[in-house]
Design an enzyme around this catalytic site. Sequence first.
Site, PDB file in Angstrom:
ATOM      1  CD  GLU A  32      -2.577   1.585   0.129  1.00  0.00           C
ATOM      2  OE1 GLU A  32      -2.378   2.687  -0.419  1.00  0.00           O
ATOM      3  OE2 GLU A  32      -3.408   0.756  -0.299  1.00  0.00           O
ATOM      4  N   GLY A  38      -7.563   1.988   1.517  1.00  0.00           N
ATOM      5  CA  GLY A  38      -7.734   2.584   0.206  1.00  0.00           C
ATOM      6  C   GLY A  38      -8.701   3.755   0.189  1.00  0.00           C
ATOM      7  CB  CYS A  40     -13.681   2.169  -0.013  1.00  0.00           C
ATOM      8  SG  CYS A  40     -15.277   1.789   0.758  1.00  0.00           S
ATOM      9  N   GLY A 180     -24.185  11.249 -10.914  1.00  0.00           N
ATOM     10  CA  GLY A 180     -24.147   9.862 -10.463  1.00  0.00           C
ATOM     11  C   GLY A 180     -24.198   9.842  -8.948  1.00  0.00           C
ATOM     12  N   GLY A 268     -17.196  10.882 -13.103  1.00  0.00           N
ATOM     13  CA  GLY A 268     -16.732   9.514 -13.252  1.00  0.00           C
ATOM     14  C   GLY A 268     -15.340   9.309 -12.688  1.00  0.00           C
ATOM     15  CG  HIS A 441     -47.960  -3.608  10.487  1.00  0.00           C
ATOM     16  ND1 HIS A 441     -47.992  -2.682   9.469  1.00  0.00           N
ATOM     17  CD2 HIS A 441     -48.799  -3.154  11.452  1.00  0.00           C
ATOM     18  CE1 HIS A 441     -48.828  -1.712   9.807  1.00  0.00           C
ATOM     19  NE2 HIS A 441     -49.332  -1.974  11.005  1.00  0.00           N
TER      20      HIS A 441
END
Length: 462
Positions: A32, A38, A40, A180, A268, A441
Amino acid sequence: MQYDLIVIGSGPGGYVAAIRASQLGLKTAIVEKSELGGVCLNWGCIPTKALLKSAQVFEYIKHAKDYGINVGESSTDFAAVVKRSRGVADNMSKGISFLLKKNKIDVIQGFGKLVSGNKVEVTDSANAKTIYESKNIILATGARSRELPNIKIDGKKVIGYREAMTLPEQPKTMVVMGSGAIGSEFAYFYNAMGTKVTLVEYLPAILPIEDEDVSKEITKAFKKSGITVMTGASVESVDTSGKSCKVKIKTGNIVEDVECDVVLSAVGIQTNLENLGLELVGVKTDKGKVLVDDFYATNIKGVYAIGDIVKGPALAHVASAEGIICVEKIAGHHPEPLNYGNIPGCTYTSPEVASVGMTEKAAKEAGYEIKVGKFPFTASGKASAAGAKEGFIKLIFDAKYGEFLGAHMVGANVTEMIAEVVVARKLETTGMEIIKSVHPHPTMSEAIMEAAAQAYGECIHL
């Protein structure tokens, strides 16, 4: 040092693949260059959800009177909101570090590249290079914000998603390019916090990959909240020479000027394939994606690729699933190939959006005769009690066999509800089986049962 597996990249594809490999007895290392977890965990999924939660809490306070609760005047502390978001991301990254250590995975800090089919060269922060050998190598290097050729990201006035999460102060006005999931989530966040937002989408509808009814519902909700929505429009240029940004937006034959503090580019992503040694080793790519088989093997023996750099939805949960399948195949197991037709997509605006499978339009174009059931949350007791009556559940079934073709949801917490449909479709559940499965419910989730019943003319509460 000789490894059974080296993973390059520690995002939700890479770290999950590494942990699964360790569980299966493979001696594993992960390379890394930046933070563990990363994009995310550090700059994507997790910190954005923390920002969105702050916006949601602020909206709750502003509407507290609707629930019979009186509160004093409220305001936002933008720096504190950003600080909380970064704290959440930091804690998650530390959690990944703990998991890797627990699973006895070696973490190698630096930039990794292929130098042969079974060797990885890692360049550390001091520019020292070390060669590591491995029987298998998985590339999981992810992606970054895509730049438009005529609108360069400078990190200050024209920003990407990273800068949008850590702005030193809240802008008064913002233009968001692209609607998006990333663009729509940031448009919602900044608008809820008090920024005047203009959302520009080149295609005819916002959230363009979603069902048409979903796009219409979110457009209505955004406009109601004060967001200016421009569809069928393009940002022609951004002049950043002055104190503010002067944005030229073209809709049809009409060009108008919009002035704002910041432009967010959310048009994007671009894959991170540069300098990985792909050409050197001979790994085949096409249109910015690594070519792989159903189990993520490249054309070079022992080299694999997963996540955003291969064909398929660029989603964290997809990368994780691909990583597990890839590693299980390497370990000699017999995993099923991933069914890309049953991948849920979620957008964490307010109201939320969640979907899986075919849209109504796609099902018709595929030649299906369909049954469509739609249940609005205005008819849901739980939604009314919660003050969350926006949205609906829309389900699509094959009329001949009852096959569950798709589901499209707008509303509070629908990102938690979509998993029911994913499991149902995996188990080849029919529409009638959904109807006959008793739902509790009062819940928002019983709207799934009601929508299925509505498709078959059996809905009780409409």
